[in-house]
Design a protein around this motif. Structure first.
Motif, PDB file in Angstrom:
ATOM      1  N   THR A 112       0.851  -1.166   0.021  1.00 57.04           N
ATOM      2  CA  THR A 112      -0.147  -0.048   0.018  1.00 57.04           C
ATOM      3  C   THR A 112       0.738   1.328  -0.172  1.00 57.04           C
ATOM      4  OG1 THR A 112      -0.244   0.104   2.452  1.00 57.04           O
ATOM      5  CG2 THR A 112      -1.882  -1.176   1.117  1.00 57.04           C
ATOM      6  N   GLY A 113       0.301   2.305  -0.745  1.00 56.86           N
ATOM      7  CA  GLY A 113       1.029   3.465  -0.839  1.00 56.86           C
ATOM      8  C   GLY A 113       1.945   3.679  -2.077  1.00 56.86           C
ATOM      9  N   ALA A 114       2.079   2.571  -2.677  1.00 56.58           N
ATOM     10  CA  ALA A 114       2.973   2.571  -4.129  1.00 56.58           C
ATOM     11  C   ALA A 114       2.370   3.571  -5.064  1.00 56.58           C
ATOM     12  CB  ALA A 114       3.153   1.237  -4.454  1.00 56.58           C
ATOM     13  N   PRO A 115       3.193   4.317  -5.699  1.00 58.26           N
ATOM     14  CA  PRO A 115       2.624   4.997  -6.633  1.00 58.26           C
ATOM     15  C   PRO A 115       2.466   4.264  -7.973  1.00 58.26           C
ATOM     16  CG  PRO A 115       5.013   5.643  -6.582  1.00 58.26           C
ATOM     17  CD  PRO A 115       4.552   4.620  -5.201  1.00 58.26           C
ATOM     18  N   VAL A 116       1.301   4.702  -8.607  1.00 61.63           N
ATOM     19  CA  VAL A 116       1.222   4.015  -9.718  1.00 61.63           C
ATOM     20  C   VAL A 116       0.615   4.475 -10.692  1.00 61.63           C
ATOM     21  CG1 VAL A 116      -1.174   3.027  -8.811  1.00 61.63           C
ATOM     22  CG2 VAL A 116      -0.140   1.738 -10.705  1.00 61.63           C
ATOM     23  N   GLY A 117       0.743   4.333 -12.315  1.00 65.16           N
ATOM     24  CA  GLY A 117      -0.138   5.110 -13.463  1.00 65.16           C
ATOM     25  C   GLY A 117      -0.721   4.307 -14.006  1.00 65.16           C
ATOM     26  N   VAL A 118      -1.910   4.623 -14.500  1.00 70.59           N
ATOM     27  CA  VAL A 118      -2.895   3.899 -15.388  1.00 70.59           C
ATOM     28  C   VAL A 118      -3.243   4.384 -16.781  1.00 70.59           C
ATOM     29  CG1 VAL A 118      -5.279   2.964 -15.052  1.00 70.59           C
ATOM     30  CG2 VAL A 118      -3.836   3.125 -12.861  1.00 70.59           C
ATOM     31  N   ASN A 132      -3.451   8.493 -12.618  1.00 68.61           N
ATOM     32  CA  ASN A 132      -2.194   8.420 -11.738  1.00 68.61           C
ATOM     33  C   ASN A 132      -2.712   8.337 -10.183  1.00 68.61           C
ATOM     34  OD1 ASN A 132      -0.915   8.267 -14.223  1.00 68.61           O
ATOM     35  ND2 ASN A 132      -0.505  10.339 -14.030  1.00 68.61           N
ATOM     36  N   GLY A 133      -2.047   7.505  -9.440  1.00 74.52           N
ATOM     37  CA  GLY A 133      -2.315   7.582  -7.894  1.00 74.52           C
ATOM     38  C   GLY A 133      -1.655   6.503  -7.135  1.00 74.52           C
ATOM     39  N   HIS A 134      -2.179   6.268  -5.979  1.00 71.27           N
ATOM     40  CA  HIS A 134      -1.601   5.333  -4.890  1.00 71.27           C
ATOM     41  C   HIS A 134      -2.427   4.220  -4.679  1.00 71.27           C
ATOM     42  CE1 HIS A 134       0.468   9.215  -4.491  1.00 71.27           C
ATOM     43  NE2 HIS A 134       1.463   8.307  -4.367  1.00 71.27           N
ATOM     44  N   VAL A 135      -1.680   2.899  -4.463  1.00 71.77           N
ATOM     45  CA  VAL A 135      -2.235   1.557  -4.284  1.00 71.77           C
ATOM     46  C   VAL A 135      -2.824   1.776  -2.717  1.00 71.77           C
ATOM     47  CG1 VAL A 135      -1.786  -0.813  -3.518  1.00 71.77           C
ATOM     48  CG2 VAL A 135      -1.019   0.252  -5.600  1.00 71.77           C
ATOM     49  N   VAL A 136      -4.268   1.695  -2.590  1.00 74.28           N
ATOM     50  CA  VAL A 136      -4.669   1.502  -1.046  1.00 74.28           C
ATOM     51  C   VAL A 136      -5.116   0.235  -0.493  1.00 74.28           C
ATOM     52  CG1 VAL A 136      -5.710   3.793  -1.222  1.00 74.28           C
ATOM     53  CG2 VAL A 136      -6.946   1.929  -2.082  1.00 74.28           C
ATOM     54  N   ARG A 137      -4.990  -1.105  -1.575  1.00 75.59           N
ATOM     55  CA  ARG A 137      -5.275  -2.283  -1.423  1.00 75.59           C
ATOM     56  C   ARG A 137      -4.792  -3.079  -2.263  1.00 75.59           C
ATOM     57  NH1 ARG A 137     -11.416  -4.005  -1.311  1.00 75.59           N
ATOM     58  NH2 ARG A 137     -10.915  -4.201  -3.544  1.00 75.59           N
ATOM     59  N   TRP A 138      -4.127  -4.373  -1.752  1.00 76.10           N
ATOM     60  CA  TRP A 138      -3.293  -5.257  -2.522  1.00 76.10           C
ATOM     61  C   TRP A 138      -3.549  -6.458  -1.807  1.00 76.10           C
ATOM     62  CZ3 TRP A 138      -0.969  -5.385  -7.134  1.00 76.10           C
ATOM     63  CH2 TRP A 138      -0.137  -6.730  -7.428  1.00 76.10           C
ATOM     64  N   GLY A 139      -3.968  -7.617  -2.693  1.00 77.29           N
ATOM     65  CA  GLY A 139      -4.248  -8.906  -2.294  1.00 77.29           C
ATOM     66  C   GLY A 139      -4.625  -9.805  -3.321  1.00 77.29           C
ATOM     67  N   ALA A 140      -4.237 -11.092  -3.003  1.00 77.08           N
ATOM     68  CA  ALA A 140      -4.666 -12.060  -4.116  1.00 77.08           C
ATOM     69  C   ALA A 140      -6.146 -12.196  -4.247  1.00 77.08           C
ATOM     70  CB  ALA A 140      -3.852 -13.470  -3.834  1.00 77.08           C
ATOM     71  N   GLN A 141      -6.718 -12.062  -2.886  1.00 79.26           N
ATOM     72  CA  GLN A 141      -8.455 -12.174  -3.188  1.00 79.26           C
ATOM     73  C   GLN A 141      -9.035 -10.861  -3.273  1.00 79.26           C
ATOM     74  OE1 GLN A 141      -9.468 -15.224  -2.713  1.00 79.26           O
ATOM     75  NE2 GLN A 141      -7.499 -16.100  -2.661  1.00 79.26           N
ATOM     76  N   GLN A 142      -8.414  -9.917  -2.733  1.00 75.37           N
ATOM     77  CA  GLN A 142      -9.308  -8.409  -2.949  1.00 75.37           C
ATOM     78  C   GLN A 142      -8.938  -7.880  -4.292  1.00 75.37           C
ATOM     79  OE1 GLN A 142      -7.029  -9.127  -0.412  1.00 75.37           O
ATOM     80  NE2 GLN A 142      -8.045  -8.957   1.579  1.00 75.37           N
TER      81      GLN A 142
END
Length: 342
Positions: A112-118, A132-142
């Protein structure tokens, strides 16, 4: 490129453009004009028409940074609707997390918090929108959730129109193949016949939270073979023309500050993805851009390595309908000069 968090900071509002973008805008003579444009086009939310496009796409382009500050680009795929925007400031992506994907691996390592471009691109209509923004959730299920920092549209220039369809026969993805600085014959063949690539860049190895900072991914199009491969004493170079655009200079402005790029080629016939890491230098000379009528600059990209992922996507695409800008450029380049006194 990310915006400042909402708050009560005093003083003038920071520019929508970071210093690298502003420097290139100044060199192009449009600094004052783009300062005003930035305040209008750079939003902190996705307009409804952008959300509509993202949610009907079967693919989505992402850019991310690894632990060394190297950008990587990738394309995610799923049935239309795998991208969802529950509100104007968040995007949810229900995509499988493939550890062999260098961009997804970079996001997973950061969390979480990683910068990312879309980039959302619909090739057959030539629509494209950026976020462009930041990751707020990351997971194999979510899956992956991103909060919006900057949202803006792009024009349809240089997009080769093609439509996706499910592959006639889907076979299990093959193991990812690491590639060295010289890539390999198959990768060079794909580059030589391609008319499209995507490029990820960042304002810094560790972007801050100031307005205009962050990670970006953008589209580059040309006629087949528009990227030239050159073998030099220093290694493999890829030369990429820069055609007239929207004067935002998102990619080139990033590279002026942090000269590392992540390149992505899609095998539209067989669903493979070629990820390439490179060091970038911007060339301005007329001789440098001579092979590409209409180009204003050239990016010289020193290849640092790559990854080939065969059959990474479940889609195949129709043959491309060429972007009209290139025929116009050819005609302008071959037009006879006017007779004296005409």
């Amino acid at each position: 490129m990310t915006a400042l968090p909402a708050g009560g900071s005093e003083g003038p509002t920071p520019s929508a453009w970071h210093a690298g973008e502003q420097a290139l805008q100044a060199r192009a003579g449009v600094h004052e004009r783009m300062a005003a444009v930035g305040e209008v086009v750079m939003r902190d939310h996705m307009p409804d028409q952008h959300r509509e496009l993202f949610e009907k796409l079967p693919t989505l382009l992402l850019g991310a940074l690894d632990a060394q500050g190297q950008p990587w680009a990738t394309m995610l795929a799923g049935p239309p609707g795998f991208v969802h925007t529950p509100h104007a400031q968040r995007m949810d992506i229900a995509a499988a997390i493939d550890p062999a994907d260098p961009a997804l691996a970079a996001l997973a390592a950061h969390g979480t918090g990683a910068p990312v471009g879309v980039l959302g691109l619909e090739p057959h209509t030539r629509r494209r929108n950026r976020m462009n923004g930041h990751v707020v959730r990351w997971g194999a299920q979510q899956g992956l959730s991103i909060t919006v920092a900057q949202s803006f549209g792009n024009c349809p220039k240089y997009i080769q129109a093609r439509a996706p369809g499910l592959r006639a026969a889907v076979t299990p993805p093959q193991p990812a193949q690491p590639l060295g600085q010289s890539l390999d014959a198959a990768a060079l063949t794909l580059i030589a016949r391609s008319d499209t690539l995507f490029i990820a860049s960042a304002s810094a190895a560790r972007p801050g939270v100031q307005r205009g900072e962050g990670v970006d991914i953008s589209h580059r199009g040309g006629e087949p073979g528009f990227v030239l491969a050159k073998h030099t004493a220093e290694g493999l170079e890829l030369w990429l023309p820069d055609y007239p655009g929207n004067l935002f200079f998102n990619t080139l402005g990033n590279l002026a500050q942090h000269p590392l790029a992540g390149l992505l080629w899609v095998d539209y016939e067989d669903g493979g993805l070629l990820h390439v890491a490179a060091r970038a230098e911007l060339l301005w000379g007329e001789t440098d851009r001579a092979p590409w009528p209409g180009a204003q600059r050239v990016l010289r990209l020193q290849v640092l390595g790559g990854v080939w992922r065969a059959q990474a996507l479940p889609w195949r695409w129709t043959a491309a309908q060429p972007a009209p800008q290139f025929s116009a450029m050819r005609q302008a380049a071959t037009a006879a000069p006017a007779a004296p006194g005409a």
